[in-house]
Design a protein around this motif. Structure first.
Motif, PDB file in Angstrom:
ATOM      1  N   THR A  15       1.554   6.183  26.761  1.00  0.00           N
ATOM      2  CA  THR A  15       1.555   5.716  25.374  1.00  0.00           C
ATOM      3  C   THR A  15       2.908   5.986  24.713  1.00  0.00           C
ATOM      4  OG1 THR A  15      -0.811   6.079  25.174  1.00  0.00           O
ATOM      5  CG2 THR A  15       0.432   5.964  23.124  1.00  0.00           C
ATOM      6  N   THR A  16       3.438   7.174  24.918  1.00  0.00           N
ATOM      7  CA  THR A  16       4.733   7.530  24.353  1.00  0.00           C
ATOM      8  C   THR A  16       5.835   6.651  24.937  1.00  0.00           C
ATOM      9  OG1 THR A  16       4.018   9.805  24.020  1.00  0.00           O
ATOM     10  CG2 THR A  16       6.382   9.412  24.012  1.00  0.00           C
ATOM     11  N   PHE A  17       5.787   6.451  26.239  1.00  0.00           N
ATOM     12  CA  PHE A  17       6.781   5.604  26.892  1.00  0.00           C
ATOM     13  C   PHE A  17       6.699   4.168  26.364  1.00  0.00           C
ATOM     14  CE2 PHE A  17       8.438   3.225  30.636  1.00  0.00           C
ATOM     15  CZ  PHE A  17       9.705   3.789  30.656  1.00  0.00           C
ATOM     16  N   GLY A  18       5.496   3.677  26.162  1.00  0.00           N
ATOM     17  CA  GLY A  18       5.314   2.334  25.621  1.00  0.00           C
ATOM     18  C   GLY A  18       5.855   2.202  24.215  1.00  0.00           C
ATOM     19  N   ARG A  19       5.661   3.224  23.398  1.00  0.00           N
ATOM     20  CA  ARG A  19       6.195   3.203  22.033  1.00  0.00           C
ATOM     21  C   ARG A  19       7.720   3.200  22.049  1.00  0.00           C
ATOM     22  NH1 ARG A  19       2.525   4.330  17.883  1.00  0.00           N
ATOM     23  NH2 ARG A  19       0.495   5.009  18.603  1.00  0.00           N
ATOM     24  N   ASP A  37       5.393   3.674  15.294  1.00  0.00           N
ATOM     25  CA  ASP A  37       6.047   4.002  16.566  1.00  0.00           C
ATOM     26  C   ASP A  37       7.135   5.049  16.349  1.00  0.00           C
ATOM     27  OD1 ASP A  37       4.475   2.255  18.014  1.00  0.00           O
ATOM     28  OD2 ASP A  37       5.944   0.626  17.988  1.00  0.00           O
ATOM     29  N   LEU A  38       7.920   4.878  15.300  1.00  0.00           N
ATOM     30  CA  LEU A  38       8.980   5.847  15.023  1.00  0.00           C
ATOM     31  C   LEU A  38       8.405   7.231  14.725  1.00  0.00           C
ATOM     32  CD1 LEU A  38      11.384   3.692  12.848  1.00  0.00           C
ATOM     33  CD2 LEU A  38      11.715   4.416  15.220  1.00  0.00           C
ATOM     34  N   ARG A  39       7.337   7.274  13.925  1.00  0.00           N
ATOM     35  CA  ARG A  39       6.717   8.570  13.601  1.00  0.00           C
ATOM     36  C   ARG A  39       6.197   9.263  14.846  1.00  0.00           C
ATOM     37  NH1 ARG A  39       3.910   5.744   9.854  1.00  0.00           N
ATOM     38  NH2 ARG A  39       5.073   5.547   7.945  1.00  0.00           N
ATOM     39  N   LYS A  40       5.531   8.515  15.717  1.00  0.00           N
ATOM     40  CA  LYS A  40       4.978   9.101  16.945  1.00  0.00           C
ATOM     41  C   LYS A  40       6.069   9.571  17.893  1.00  0.00           C
ATOM     42  CE  LYS A  40       0.608   8.443  16.108  1.00  0.00           C
ATOM     43  NZ  LYS A  40      -0.394   9.461  16.049  1.00  0.00           N
ATOM     44  N   LEU A  41       7.268   8.980  17.782  1.00  0.00           N
ATOM     45  CA  LEU A  41       8.395   9.407  18.603  1.00  0.00           C
ATOM     46  C   LEU A  41       9.183  10.543  17.945  1.00  0.00           C
ATOM     47  CD1 LEU A  41       9.632   5.902  19.764  1.00  0.00           C
ATOM     48  CD2 LEU A  41       8.543   7.655  21.187  1.00  0.00           C
ATOM     49  N   GLY A  42       8.750  10.970  16.760  1.00  0.00           N
ATOM     50  CA  GLY A  42       9.379  12.098  16.091  1.00  0.00           C
ATOM     51  C   GLY A  42      10.527  11.724  15.182  1.00  0.00           C
ATOM     52  N   PRO A  45      10.939   7.191   9.616  1.00  0.00           N
ATOM     53  CA  PRO A  45      11.306   5.782   9.388  1.00  0.00           C
ATOM     54  C   PRO A  45      12.307   5.586   8.248  1.00  0.00           C
ATOM     55  CG  PRO A  45       8.940   5.982   9.670  1.00  0.00           C
ATOM     56  CD  PRO A  45       9.492   7.373   9.591  1.00  0.00           C
ATOM     57  N   ALA A  46      12.218   6.406   7.208  1.00  0.00           N
ATOM     58  CA  ALA A  46      13.159   6.273   6.087  1.00  0.00           C
ATOM     59  C   ALA A  46      14.578   6.617   6.526  1.00  0.00           C
ATOM     60  CB  ALA A  46      12.729   7.168   4.933  1.00  0.00           C
ATOM     61  N   VAL A  47      14.712   7.628   7.351  1.00  0.00           N
ATOM     62  CA  VAL A  47      16.033   8.013   7.853  1.00  0.00           C
ATOM     63  C   VAL A  47      16.538   6.950   8.833  1.00  0.00           C
ATOM     64  CG1 VAL A  47      17.297   9.752   9.176  1.00  0.00           C
ATOM     65  CG2 VAL A  47      15.608  10.465   7.499  1.00  0.00           C
ATOM     66  N   PHE A  48      15.641   6.422   9.637  1.00  0.00           N
ATOM     67  CA  PHE A  48      16.032   5.382  10.593  1.00  0.00           C
ATOM     68  C   PHE A  48      16.587   4.156   9.861  1.00  0.00           C
ATOM     69  CE2 PHE A  48      15.363   1.774  13.398  1.00  0.00           C
ATOM     70  CZ  PHE A  48      15.839   2.255  14.610  1.00  0.00           C
ATOM     71  N   ASP A  49      16.003   3.823   8.715  1.00  0.00           N
ATOM     72  CA  ASP A  49      16.478   2.675   7.929  1.00  0.00           C
ATOM     73  C   ASP A  49      17.901   2.858   7.426  1.00  0.00           C
ATOM     74  OD1 ASP A  49      14.097   1.350   8.308  1.00  0.00           O
ATOM     75  OD2 ASP A  49      13.251   1.965   6.382  1.00  0.00           O
ATOM     76  N   ARG A  50      18.338   4.097   7.252  1.00  0.00           N
ATOM     77  CA  ARG A  50      19.675   4.362   6.736  1.00  0.00           C
ATOM     78  C   ARG A  50      20.747   4.320   7.823  1.00  0.00           C
ATOM     79  NH1 ARG A  50      19.302   9.782   3.736  1.00  0.00           N
ATOM     80  NH2 ARG A  50      17.329  10.023   4.795  1.00  0.00           N
ATOM     81  N   ILE A  51      20.342   4.225   9.074  1.00  0.00           N
ATOM     82  CA  ILE A  51      21.305   4.162  10.165  1.00  0.00           C
ATOM     83  C   ILE A  51      21.978   2.793  10.131  1.00  0.00           C
ATOM     84  CG2 ILE A  51      21.635   4.168  12.661  1.00  0.00           C
ATOM     85  CD1 ILE A  51      19.188   6.002  12.860  1.00  0.00           C
ATOM     86  N   GLY A  52      23.293   2.814  10.068  1.00  0.00           N
ATOM     87  CA  GLY A  52      24.048   1.558  10.036  1.00  0.00           C
ATOM     88  C   GLY A  52      24.516   1.170  11.425  1.00  0.00           C
ATOM     89  N   ARG A  53      24.991  -0.021  11.517  1.00  0.00           N
ATOM     90  CA  ARG A  53      25.556  -0.486  12.788  1.00  0.00           C
ATOM     91  C   ARG A  53      26.974   0.042  12.895  1.00  0.00           C
ATOM     92  NH1 ARG A  53      24.032  -6.486  14.180  1.00  0.00           N
ATOM     93  NH2 ARG A  53      24.062  -5.566  16.215  1.00  0.00           N
ATOM     94  N   PHE A  54      27.403   0.285  14.104  1.00  0.00           N
ATOM     95  CA  PHE A  54      28.787   0.768  14.282  1.00  0.00           C
ATOM     96  C   PHE A  54      29.522  -0.114  15.247  1.00  0.00           C
ATOM     97  CE2 PHE A  54      25.881   3.084  16.972  1.00  0.00           C
ATOM     98  CZ  PHE A  54      26.450   3.009  18.221  1.00  0.00           C
TER      99      PHE A  54
END
Length: 54
Positions: A15-19, A37-42, A45-54
């Motif tokens: 399940t974790t691998f699938g997520r 999925d993000l929460r289950k992977l630790g 989601p709010a922090v993930f949204d702030r990640i920009g492209r590099f």
């Protein structure tokens, strides 16, 4: 360890691998992974949204 625990641990692993696969495919396609999925992977989601492209 009983068979039930072994199968439960294997199920959790798959399940974790699938997520992780679902989240990586969403990012590769230029989309946003599901918040659950993000929460289950630790990941937050709010922090993930702030990640920009590099």
């Amino acid at each position: 360890m009983s068979n039930r625990r072994i199968f439960s641990a294997l199920g959790d692993l798959f399940t974790t691998f699938g997520r992780a696969i679902a989240a990586s495919r969403a990012v590769e396609a230029g989309g946003k992974p599901r918040a659950d999925d993000l929460r289950k992977l630790g990941m937050d989601p709010a922090v993930f949204d702030r990640i920009g492209r590099f």
